[in-house]
Design a protein around this motif. Structure first.
Motif, PDB file in Angstrom:
ATOM      1  N   MET A   1       0.832  -1.219   0.000  1.00  0.00           N
ATOM      2  CA  MET A   1       0.000   0.000   0.000  1.00  0.00           C
ATOM      3  C   MET A   1       0.855   1.253   0.000  1.00  0.00           C
ATOM      4  O   MET A   1       1.947   1.259   0.565  1.00  0.00           O
ATOM      5  N   ASP A   2       0.315   2.341  -0.578  1.00  0.00           N
ATOM      6  CA  ASP A   2       1.036   3.603  -0.410  1.00  0.00           C
ATOM      7  C   ASP A   2       0.745   4.137   0.998  1.00  0.00           C
ATOM      8  O   ASP A   2      -0.149   3.644   1.700  1.00  0.00           O
ATOM      9  N   ALA A   3       1.528   5.131   1.405  1.00  0.00           N
ATOM     10  CA  ALA A   3       1.473   5.599   2.794  1.00  0.00           C
ATOM     11  C   ALA A   3       0.063   6.056   3.175  1.00  0.00           C
ATOM     12  O   ALA A   3      -0.417   5.756   4.274  1.00  0.00           O
ATOM     13  N   ASP A   4      -0.636   6.734   2.267  1.00  0.00           N
ATOM     14  CA  ASP A   4      -1.972   7.236   2.608  1.00  0.00           C
ATOM     15  C   ASP A   4      -2.956   6.099   2.858  1.00  0.00           C
ATOM     16  O   ASP A   4      -3.800   6.186   3.749  1.00  0.00           O
ATOM     17  N   ALA A   5      -2.834   5.031   2.052  1.00  0.00           N
ATOM     18  CA  ALA A   5      -3.749   3.893   2.229  1.00  0.00           C
ATOM     19  C   ALA A   5      -3.483   3.213   3.575  1.00  0.00           C
ATOM     20  O   ALA A   5      -4.417   2.831   4.281  1.00  0.00           O
ATOM     21  N   LYS A   6      -2.209   3.082   3.952  1.00  0.00           N
ATOM     22  CA  LYS A   6      -1.908   2.501   5.271  1.00  0.00           C
ATOM     23  C   LYS A   6      -2.431   3.416   6.384  1.00  0.00           C
ATOM     24  O   LYS A   6      -3.061   2.952   7.337  1.00  0.00           O
ATOM     25  N   HIS A   7      -2.200   4.728   6.246  1.00  0.00           N
ATOM     26  CA  HIS A   7      -2.646   5.663   7.288  1.00  0.00           C
ATOM     27  C   HIS A   7      -4.160   5.690   7.441  1.00  0.00           C
ATOM     28  O   HIS A   7      -4.685   6.042   8.493  1.00  0.00           O
ATOM     29  N   ALA A   8      -4.884   5.318   6.396  1.00  0.00           N
ATOM     30  CA  ALA A   8      -6.352   5.352   6.485  1.00  0.00           C
ATOM     31  C   ALA A   8      -6.872   4.322   7.488  1.00  0.00           C
ATOM     32  O   ALA A   8      -7.966   4.489   8.029  1.00  0.00           O
ATOM     33  N   VAL A   9      -6.094   3.264   7.730  1.00  0.00           N
ATOM     34  CA  VAL A   9      -6.611   2.194   8.606  1.00  0.00           C
ATOM     35  C   VAL A   9      -5.652   1.768   9.715  1.00  0.00           C
ATOM     36  O   VAL A   9      -6.034   0.988  10.577  1.00  0.00           O
ATOM     37  N   SER A  10      -4.417   2.244   9.717  1.00  0.00           N
ATOM     38  CA  SER A  10      -3.411   1.604  10.572  1.00  0.00           C
ATOM     39  C   SER A  10      -3.655   1.800  12.071  1.00  0.00           C
ATOM     40  O   SER A  10      -4.296   2.759  12.499  1.00  0.00           O
ATOM     41  N   HIS A  11      -3.113   0.868  12.841  1.00  0.00           N
ATOM     42  CA  HIS A  11      -3.118   0.926  14.302  1.00  0.00           C
ATOM     43  C   HIS A  11      -2.552   2.263  14.788  1.00  0.00           C
ATOM     44  O   HIS A  11      -3.087   2.897  15.690  1.00  0.00           O
ATOM     45  N   ARG A  12      -1.462   2.719  14.151  1.00  0.00           N
ATOM     46  CA  ARG A  12      -0.806   3.953  14.562  1.00  0.00           C
ATOM     47  C   ARG A  12      -1.716   5.153  14.295  1.00  0.00           C
ATOM     48  O   ARG A  12      -1.873   6.038  15.128  1.00  0.00           O
ATOM     49  N   ALA A  13      -2.332   5.179  13.103  1.00  0.00           N
ATOM     50  CA  ALA A  13      -3.224   6.283  12.757  1.00  0.00           C
ATOM     51  C   ALA A  13      -4.456   6.284  13.666  1.00  0.00           C
ATOM     52  O   ALA A  13      -4.959   7.343  14.042  1.00  0.00           O
ATOM     53  N   ARG A  14      -4.936   5.087  14.036  1.00  0.00           N
ATOM     54  CA  ARG A  14      -6.116   5.018  14.913  1.00  0.00           C
ATOM     55  C   ARG A  14      -5.796   5.537  16.313  1.00  0.00           C
ATOM     56  O   ARG A  14      -6.603   6.227  16.929  1.00  0.00           O
ATOM     57  N   ALA A  15      -4.615   5.198  16.818  1.00  0.00           N
ATOM     58  CA  ALA A  15      -4.204   5.735  18.123  1.00  0.00           C
ATOM     59  C   ALA A  15      -3.974   7.241  18.005  1.00  0.00           C
ATOM     60  O   ALA A  15      -4.350   8.018  18.889  1.00  0.00           O
ATOM     61  N   PHE A  16      -3.390   7.641  16.876  1.00  0.00           N
ATOM     62  CA  PHE A  16      -3.076   9.063  16.688  1.00  0.00           C
ATOM     63  C   PHE A  16      -4.350   9.909  16.623  1.00  0.00           C
ATOM     64  O   PHE A  16      -4.376  11.037  17.116  1.00  0.00           O
ATOM     65  N   ALA A  17      -5.411   9.355  16.048  1.00  0.00           N
ATOM     66  CA  ALA A  17      -6.680  10.102  15.972  1.00  0.00           C
ATOM     67  C   ALA A  17      -7.157  10.456  17.381  1.00  0.00           C
ATOM     68  O   ALA A  17      -7.705  11.544  17.610  1.00  0.00           O
ATOM     69  N   GLN A  18      -6.923   9.550  18.338  1.00  0.00           N
ATOM     70  CA  GLN A  18      -7.337   9.836  19.727  1.00  0.00           C
ATOM     71  C   GLN A  18      -6.420  10.881  20.367  1.00  0.00           C
ATOM     72  O   GLN A  18      -6.876  11.728  21.139  1.00  0.00           O
ATOM     73  N   VAL A  19      -5.109  10.824  20.044  1.00  0.00           N
ATOM     74  CA  VAL A  19      -4.185  11.842  20.559  1.00  0.00           C
ATOM     75  C   VAL A  19      -4.652  13.214  20.064  1.00  0.00           C
ATOM     76  O   VAL A  19      -4.720  14.175  20.825  1.00  0.00           O
ATOM     77  N   LEU A  20      -4.995  13.266  18.793  1.00  0.00           N
ATOM     78  CA  LEU A  20      -5.435  14.529  18.185  1.00  0.00           C
ATOM     79  C   LEU A  20      -6.628  15.107  18.904  1.00  0.00           C
ATOM     80  O   LEU A  20      -6.667  16.296  19.256  1.00  0.00           O
ATOM     81  N   THR A  21      -7.629  14.273  19.135  1.00  0.00           N
ATOM     82  CA  THR A  21      -8.864  14.731  19.762  1.00  0.00           C
ATOM     83  C   THR A  21      -8.603  15.196  21.199  1.00  0.00           C
ATOM     84  O   THR A  21      -9.139  16.209  21.630  1.00  0.00           O
ATOM     85  N   SER A  22      -7.752  14.459  21.912  1.00  0.00           N
ATOM     86  CA  SER A  22      -7.595  14.727  23.342  1.00  0.00           C
ATOM     87  C   SER A  22      -6.507  15.733  23.659  1.00  0.00           C
ATOM     88  O   SER A  22      -6.573  16.410  24.687  1.00  0.00           O
ATOM     89  N   CYS A  23      -5.466  15.810  22.831  1.00  0.00           N
ATOM     90  CA  CYS A  23      -4.247  16.507  23.267  1.00  0.00           C
ATOM     91  C   CYS A  23      -3.868  17.721  22.421  1.00  0.00           C
ATOM     92  O   CYS A  23      -2.854  18.358  22.717  1.00  0.00           O
ATOM     93  N   PHE A  24      -4.609  18.023  21.368  1.00  0.00           N
ATOM     94  CA  PHE A  24      -4.246  19.185  20.551  1.00  0.00           C
ATOM     95  C   PHE A  24      -5.362  20.226  20.598  1.00  0.00           C
ATOM     96  O   PHE A  24      -6.535  19.878  20.590  1.00  0.00           O
ATOM     97  N   VAL A  25      -4.947  21.500  20.668  1.00  0.00           N
ATOM     98  CA  VAL A  25      -5.945  22.597  20.692  1.00  0.00           C
ATOM     99  C   VAL A  25      -6.628  22.638  19.342  1.00  0.00           C
ATOM    100  O   VAL A  25      -5.959  22.534  18.312  1.00  0.00           O
TER     101      VAL A  25
END
Ligand code: IMP
Length: 199
Positions: A175-199
């Motif tokens: 997969m290209d990087a965007d396709a991996k980021h659409a579903v990856s474990h890292r991107a899924r954890a990162f989505a929660q960091v974004l919601t909780s930890c960024f203004v």
């Protein structure tokens, strides 16, 4: 209470793994956060001796935040195979040996699985954001899929070429990087960091 990081703030990426650094930098790029890696600051790699991903992520983030005086984001992640009772799991990096040879690590998974018909596997990522005063927040992401053999693709890193996420045809290594980021474990954890930890 959750602490917030704002655009312009500096963040240490508490990893020495080039594949992870590349992916986390790409996830952070749109946020205007200035990132510097633990390697670039000359920070040592602490021993990861916790029994789980979240514990190891905290060890790395707290060590980097304390040593640098800056907020630090770590990733502890791994590849888990149902037929191997969840191994290599927290030992995913170690299965590649001192030479960090993932062809060897993947062959080891393949050999140990033998012809077991249970091909289920998953990746887990624990992301921990630590502040210099010791405050931490940890988030987990997971992607389920199946083991394939032989490995396919030369993108990504680690065990990517032997993993096909559920519902896909290509391995993470194809997969290209965007396709991996659409579903990856890292991107899924990162989505929660974004919601909780960024203004
Ligand atoms: P650690 O978190 O530094 O202990 O290392 C985790 C190891 O898990 C990495 O060296 C990779 O082998 C594997 N791993 C973690 N995330 C991924 C991924 O997205 N793709 C492939 N392998 C991964």
């Amino acid at each position: 209470m959750a602490r917030k990081l704002a655009a312009g703030q500096k963040l240490v990426l508490a990893s020495h793994n080039k594949g992870k650094l590349r992916e986390i930098e790409a996830l952070l790029r749109p946020l205007g956060i200035a990132v510097v890696s633990a390697g670039a600051l000359g920070l040592p790699e602490p021993e990861e001796d916790a029994p789980d991903f979240a514990g190891n992520a905290r060890i790395k983030a707290v060590a980097a935040a304390t040593a640098s005086g800056l907020p630090a984001l770590s990733d502890d992640s791994g590849f888990c195979v149902a037929a191997l009772g969840g191994a290599p799991g927290v030992l995913s990096a170690r299965w590649a040996g001192p030479a960090k040879d993932f062809a060897v690590a993947m062959a080891s998974v393949h050999e140990r699985m033998g012809d077991n018909p249970d091909r289920r596997a998953w990746f887990i990522a624990a992301l921990c954001l630590a502040w210099p005063d010791g405050h931490t927040e940890t988030f987990l992401g997971r992607i389920d899929g199946a083991v394939v053999w032989p490995p396919r693709g030369d993108r990504g890193f680690g065990y990517d070429p032997m993993f096909v996420p559920a519902g896909a045809q290509q391995t993470f290594g194809e997969m290209d990087a965007d396709a991996k980021h659409a579903v990856s474990h890292r991107a899924r954890a990162f989505a929660q960091v974004l919601t909780s930890c960024f203004v």
